[in-house]
Design a protein around this motif. Structure first.
Motif, PDB file in Angstrom:
ATOM      1  N   LEU A  49      37.648  32.492  36.755  1.00 30.88           N
ATOM      2  CA  LEU A  49      36.621  32.462  37.942  1.00 30.88           C
ATOM      3  C   LEU A  49      37.516  31.580  38.966  1.00 30.88           C
ATOM      4  N   VAL A  50      38.210  30.477  38.438  1.00 27.12           N
ATOM      5  CA  VAL A  50      39.013  29.755  39.457  1.00 27.12           C
ATOM      6  C   VAL A  50      40.081  30.637  40.249  1.00 27.12           C
ATOM      7  N   LEU A  51      40.779  31.459  39.272  1.00 25.46           N
ATOM      8  CA  LEU A  51      41.784  32.419  39.815  1.00 25.46           C
ATOM      9  C   LEU A  51      41.211  33.523  40.791  1.00 25.46           C
ATOM     10  N   ARG A  52      39.782  34.090  40.353  1.00 20.35           N
ATOM     11  CA  ARG A  52      39.223  34.840  41.393  1.00 20.35           C
ATOM     12  C   ARG A  52      38.918  34.431  42.709  1.00 20.35           C
ATOM     13  N   THR A  53      38.466  33.103  42.794  1.00 20.78           N
ATOM     14  CA  THR A  53      38.376  32.355  44.104  1.00 20.78           C
ATOM     15  C   THR A  53      39.562  32.162  44.983  1.00 20.78           C
ATOM     16  N   HIS A  54      40.948  32.441  44.285  1.00 19.01           N
ATOM     17  CA  HIS A  54      42.170  32.240  45.064  1.00 19.01           C
ATOM     18  C   HIS A  54      42.825  33.824  45.185  1.00 19.01           C
ATOM     19  N   ALA A  55      41.957  34.824  44.619  1.00 18.89           N
ATOM     20  CA  ALA A  55      42.447  36.130  44.839  1.00 18.89           C
ATOM     21  C   ALA A  55      41.679  36.935  45.900  1.00 18.89           C
ATOM     22  N   GLY A  56      40.630  36.083  46.707  1.00 17.04           N
ATOM     23  CA  GLY A  56      39.905  36.758  47.530  1.00 17.04           C
ATOM     24  C   GLY A  56      38.745  37.336  47.001  1.00 17.04           C
ATOM     25  N   GLU A  57      37.956  36.553  46.048  1.00 18.34           N
ATOM     26  CA  GLU A  57      36.962  37.168  45.442  1.00 18.34           C
ATOM     27  C   GLU A  57      36.838  38.680  44.690  1.00 18.34           C
ATOM     28  N   ARG A  58      38.456  38.906  44.626  1.00 17.31           N
ATOM     29  CA  ARG A  58      38.503  40.256  44.125  1.00 17.31           C
ATOM     30  C   ARG A  58      38.139  40.480  42.640  1.00 17.31           C
ATOM     31  N   VAL A  59      37.365  41.217  42.305  1.00 18.96           N
ATOM     32  CA  VAL A  59      36.945  41.586  40.893  1.00 18.96           C
ATOM     33  C   VAL A  59      37.743  42.489  40.419  1.00 18.96           C
ATOM     34  N   VAL A  60      38.194  42.064  39.056  1.00 10.99           N
ATOM     35  CA  VAL A  60      39.325  42.553  38.403  1.00 10.99           C
ATOM     36  C   VAL A  60      38.684  43.305  36.853  1.00 10.99           C
ATOM     37  N   ASP A  61      39.384  44.193  36.706  1.00  9.47           N
ATOM     38  CA  ASP A  61      39.124  44.721  34.952  1.00  9.47           C
ATOM     39  C   ASP A  61      39.872  43.591  34.212  1.00  9.47           C
ATOM     40  N   PRO A  62      39.364  43.509  32.976  1.00  7.77           N
ATOM     41  CA  PRO A  62      40.106  42.745  32.066  1.00  7.77           C
ATOM     42  C   PRO A  62      41.412  43.617  31.685  1.00  7.77           C
ATOM     43  N   LEU A  63      42.573  42.792  31.367  1.00  9.39           N
ATOM     44  CA  LEU A  63      43.799  43.700  31.198  1.00  9.39           C
ATOM     45  C   LEU A  63      43.787  44.222  29.710  1.00  9.39           C
ATOM     46  N   GLY A  64      44.003  45.639  29.968  1.00 11.31           N
ATOM     47  CA  GLY A  64      43.563  46.432  28.638  1.00 11.31           C
ATOM     48  C   GLY A  64      44.352  46.260  27.358  1.00 11.31           C
ATOM     49  N   ILE A  65      45.735  45.831  27.592  1.00  8.52           N
ATOM     50  CA  ILE A  65      46.550  45.602  26.489  1.00  8.52           C
ATOM     51  C   ILE A  65      46.105  44.249  25.694  1.00  8.52           C
ATOM     52  N   ILE A  66      45.560  43.072  26.547  1.00 10.23           N
ATOM     53  CA  ILE A  66      45.028  41.867  25.990  1.00 10.23           C
ATOM     54  C   ILE A  66      43.758  42.121  25.091  1.00 10.23           C
ATOM     55  N   GLU A  67      43.135  43.212  25.920  1.00  8.50           N
ATOM     56  CA  GLU A  67      41.747  43.275  25.188  1.00  8.50           C
ATOM     57  C   GLU A  67      41.847  43.930  24.123  1.00  8.50           C
TER      58      GLU A  67
END
Length: 168
Positions: A49-67
């Motif tokens: 959430l902190v990173l999202r606020t600094h990414a312009g509220e850009r919603v991202v999909d979880p990184l597939g390889i980590i998942e």
């Protein structure tokens, strides 16, 4: 890669940890690992959430390889030891290197560097806390150790030997 892209990439990494650990925590058979998985999920959810606020509220999909690596770890050990091991030894250090690389790339932006420092501190703190809970892994269990090695090999062969491909 723009600073927004860099932050979004790290957000996707944290989102993957948050999503998988939050989802699987109630299914684990070891109560200490259930609690630790919930705590990890919460910590990385907050960072996403902190990173999202600094990414312009850009919603991202979880990184597939980590998942996928974390999910594979759960499939192979329902106690939760493998997924916590995967976070401490396989995923966490690579995410820490990605965070360091991002900080070097964004060194001119003091506010983003503070956020990246917070992420690095969260990673180190959560890795240490998790390592305290997962003190005794099945050292003599060759099948368990083989699965653990496969997780690392999987990341290496996917191009994530040292980090999560921030500038790939």
């Amino acid at each position: 890669m723009t600073s927004r892209d860099v932050i979004s990439h790290l957000q996707a990494c944290c989102a993957a940890i948050y999503e998988v650990l939050g989802e699987v925590a109630p299914t684990l058979s070891n109560n200490d690992f259930v609690v630790r998985a919930h705590e990890l999920s919460r910590a990385f959810g907050e960072m996403a959430l902190v990173l999202r606020t600094h990414a312009g509220e850009r919603v991202v999909d979880p990184l597939g390889i980590i998942e996928s690596v974390l999910r594979e770890a759960v499939v192979n050990d329902d106690s939760g030891a493998m997924v916590l091991f995967a976070l401490v030894v396989v995923v966490g250090p690579r995410l820490l290197v990605s965070t360091r690389d991002a900080r070097a790339a964004l060194a001119d932006d003091g506010e983003l560097c503070d956020v990246l420092d917070e992420l690095a501190n969260t990673l180190v703190k959560e890795i240490r806390r998790t390592a305290e809970v997962v003190r005794e892994l099945p050292g003599g269990d060759h099948e368990w150790l083989e699965v653990a090695r496969r997780l690392t090999t999987r990341l290496e062969t996917s191009g994530n030997a040292e980090s999560f491909g921030l500038f790939a």
